[in-house]
Design a protein around this motif. Structure first.
Motif, mmCIF file in Angstrom:
data_model
loop_
_atom_site.group_PDB
_atom_site.id
_atom_site.type_symbol
_atom_site.label_atom_id
_atom_site.label_comp_id
_atom_site.label_asym_id
_atom_site.label_seq_id
_atom_site.Cartn_x
_atom_site.Cartn_y
_atom_site.Cartn_z
ATOM 1 N N LEU A 45 -50.025 -9.873 9.771
ATOM 2 C CA LEU A 45 -49.073 -8.763 9.769
ATOM 3 C C LEU A 45 -48.256 -8.718 11.057
ATOM 4 O O LEU A 45 -47.028 -8.589 11.035
ATOM 5 N N ALA A 46 -48.955 -8.806 12.183
ATOM 6 C CA ALA A 46 -48.267 -8.734 13.474
ATOM 7 C C ALA A 46 -47.325 -9.910 13.655
ATOM 8 O O ALA A 46 -46.202 -9.747 14.159
ATOM 9 N N SER A 47 -47.740 -11.110 13.237
ATOM 10 C CA SER A 47 -46.898 -12.295 13.393
ATOM 11 C C SER A 47 -45.628 -12.174 12.565
ATOM 12 O O SER A 47 -44.516 -12.446 13.059
ATOM 13 N N LEU A 52 -39.741 -11.267 12.293
ATOM 14 C CA LEU A 52 -38.626 -10.578 11.642
ATOM 15 C C LEU A 52 -37.872 -9.689 12.630
ATOM 16 O O LEU A 52 -36.638 -9.652 12.633
ATOM 17 N N ALA A 53 -38.607 -8.963 13.464
ATOM 18 C CA ALA A 53 -37.974 -8.095 14.452
ATOM 19 C C ALA A 53 -37.193 -8.918 15.472
ATOM 20 O O ALA A 53 -36.070 -8.559 15.856
ATOM 21 N N GLU A 54 -37.780 -10.021 15.914
ATOM 22 C CA GLU A 54 -37.103 -10.892 16.883
ATOM 23 C C GLU A 54 -35.796 -11.425 16.296
ATOM 24 O O GLU A 54 -34.744 -11.407 16.955
ATOM 25 N N ALA A 55 -35.843 -11.892 15.052
ATOM 26 C CA ALA A 55 -34.645 -12.444 14.407
ATOM 27 C C ALA A 55 -33.572 -11.376 14.237
ATOM 28 O O ALA A 55 -32.378 -11.621 14.496
ATOM 29 N N ALA A 78 -47.430 -10.785 19.528
ATOM 30 C CA ALA A 78 -48.034 -10.263 18.302
ATOM 31 C C ALA A 78 -49.536 -10.503 18.275
ATOM 32 O O ALA A 78 -50.316 -9.618 17.913
ATOM 33 N N TRP A 79 -49.957 -11.685 18.666
ATOM 34 C CA TRP A 79 -51.390 -12.012 18.646
ATOM 35 C C TRP A 79 -52.168 -11.164 19.649
ATOM 36 O O TRP A 79 -53.242 -10.654 19.327
ATOM 37 N N LEU A 80 -51.626 -11.008 20.846
ATOM 38 C CA LEU A 80 -52.326 -10.219 21.861
ATOM 39 C C LEU A 80 -52.453 -8.761 21.433
ATOM 40 O O LEU A 80 -53.491 -8.129 21.648
ATOM 41 N N LEU A 81 -51.398 -8.226 20.832
ATOM 42 C CA LEU A 81 -51.469 -6.849 20.356
ATOM 43 C C LEU A 81 -52.480 -6.718 19.223
ATOM 44 O O LEU A 81 -53.307 -5.804 19.224
ATOM 45 N N GLY A 97 -46.737 -0.836 16.039
ATOM 46 C CA GLY A 97 -47.012 -1.322 17.387
ATOM 47 C C GLY A 97 -46.255 -2.597 17.715
ATOM 48 O O GLY A 97 -45.717 -2.756 18.815
ATOM 49 N N THR A 98 -46.192 -3.515 16.755
ATOM 50 C CA THR A 98 -45.488 -4.773 16.976
ATOM 51 C C THR A 98 -43.987 -4.553 17.110
ATOM 52 O O THR A 98 -43.323 -5.155 17.971
ATOM 53 N N LEU A 99 -43.420 -3.696 16.262
ATOM 54 C CA LEU A 99 -41.992 -3.383 16.365
ATOM 55 C C LEU A 99 -41.662 -2.790 17.726
ATOM 56 O O LEU A 99 -40.642 -3.145 18.342
ATOM 57 N N PHE A 100 -42.491 -1.888 18.201
ATOM 58 C CA PHE A 100 -42.243 -1.264 19.501
ATOM 59 C C PHE A 100 -42.325 -2.309 20.609
ATOM 60 O O PHE A 100 -41.512 -2.318 21.543
#
Length: 339
Positions: A45-47, A52-55, A78-81, A97-100
């Motif tokens: 999910l985080a990856s 997607l957010a980065e792109a 993403a992995w660390l979070l 959390g990943t989007l933020f």
């Protein structure tokens, strides 16, 4: 005998990030063994969210997409979070959390190389402050659970919060050792009695100490590959051991042992993967020592006296604030100058 000139090979960002992800694999495997497959779902999910957010942000900023997507920095964040979150956290918590972390903590400051704060820890801190109840719902080690959940069961729980018939949340969850220790100490129970709880292992929590050992193994790989230097891991672990050791010797009934602090919580993850972030951390040799020692001191203080069980995220972010000051005052002397 070798003669000059000497040539060094430039290591690309993508190679460094790939090595970091490879170093995290032993910890992920240990995580699955100790707590089940839920962490794999969180990582996926985080990856996906990070990419997607980065792109999307790169498109909005009119920057080339593929080079930045392929450098691996978004995946490492993403992995660390994901590894810092409860492995059975609801899907939307991981996504938020990943989007933020990617949009606010990274790109709002200009993208890779510009962010003053560790993006993964910013995402974690926002979630912990906003959703404290969910962030403290950690699963019990598999060896202590009365109900074994399959990958499909954990998938359904993450997306639907639904458990198989006859299985309650109390059958698969428990307090973390750090949280339990803090709560019991507030009730004036001695550590010797607290440590007899069933979910305490040899060094810290059952399963969690194995995961910490796996992160240590991955960290040694990073040191061997010269992805990171010895300064931050050594200063962080030694300082945390010294502080906790002194207080444990003075009052062993009130203060946990150094081994508990070293193998409990996110200590090893912080030492080798979080505090060593080359962008938000100190860059000078002496600055790295000061930076890591400060994180260790703040981590111990928050764990011992603060309102949160583990203080790693807040300690890292607080020391990120002082990085410019630390680096400015620890610059090595220029060769040929007396001062």
């Amino acid at each position: 005998m070798k003669f000059s000139p000497f040539f060094t090979t430039n290591t690309s960002v993508s190679v460094v990030m790939l090595k970091v992800m490879l170093a995290l694999v032993p910890g992920i495997i240990a995580y699955v063994w100790a707590f089940g497959y839920g962490i794999v779902v969180s990582l996926i999910l985080a990856s996906a969210t990070a990419l997607l957010a980065e792109a999307a942000v790169l498109q909005l900023r009119k920057r080339p997409v593929m080079p930045f997507l392929l450098d691996g920095s978004a995946l490492v964040t993403a992995w660390l979070l994901a590894l810092a979150l409860p492995p059975l956290a609801p899907w939307w918590l991981v996504v938020v959390g990943t989007l933020f972390a990617i949009i606010i903590a990274k790109h709002l400051y200009g993208g890779l190389g510009q962010n003053p704060f560790n993006p993964a820890m910013i995402g974690y801190a926002v979630l912990l402050i906003s959703f404290p109840a969910i962030m403290t719902q950690w699963p019990a080690p598999l060896e202590l659970t009365s109900a074994k959940l399959s990958f499909v069961d954990q998938w359904h729980y993450i997306f639907n919060r639904a458990l198989p018939t006859g299985i309650g949340l109390d059958a698969m969850s428990s307090a973390t050792p750090l949280d339990y220790l803090k709560t019991q100490l507030m009730l004036h129970h001695p550590i010797e009695t607290i440590a007899q709880a069933k979910f305490f292992g040899t060094f810290a929590g059952k399963g969690a100490d194995i995961v910490a050992g796996a992160y240590l193994l991955g960290g040694l790989y990073l040191l061997h590959q010269r992805v990171i230097s010895w300064h931050i891991p050594t200063a962080f672990l030694v300082t945390l051991a010294l502080i906790s050791g002194v207080f444990h010797l003075v009052n062993p009934a009130q203060f946990a042992s150094p081994l508990f602090h070293l193998f409990g919580g996110a200590t090893m993850l912080c030492a080798f993967f979080i505090a060593t972030d080359p962008v938000s951390g100190a860059t000078t040799p002496n600055g790295k020592l000061i930076f890591a020692a400060g994180i260790a001191l703040l981590t111990w203080l928050i764990r011992t006296y603060g309102g949160y069980p583990d203080g790693v995220a807040f300690a890292v972010l607080l020391m990120n604030i002082f990085v410019p000051l630390i680096d400015a005052n620890t610059q090595p002397r220029v060769f040929g100058h007396s001062k």
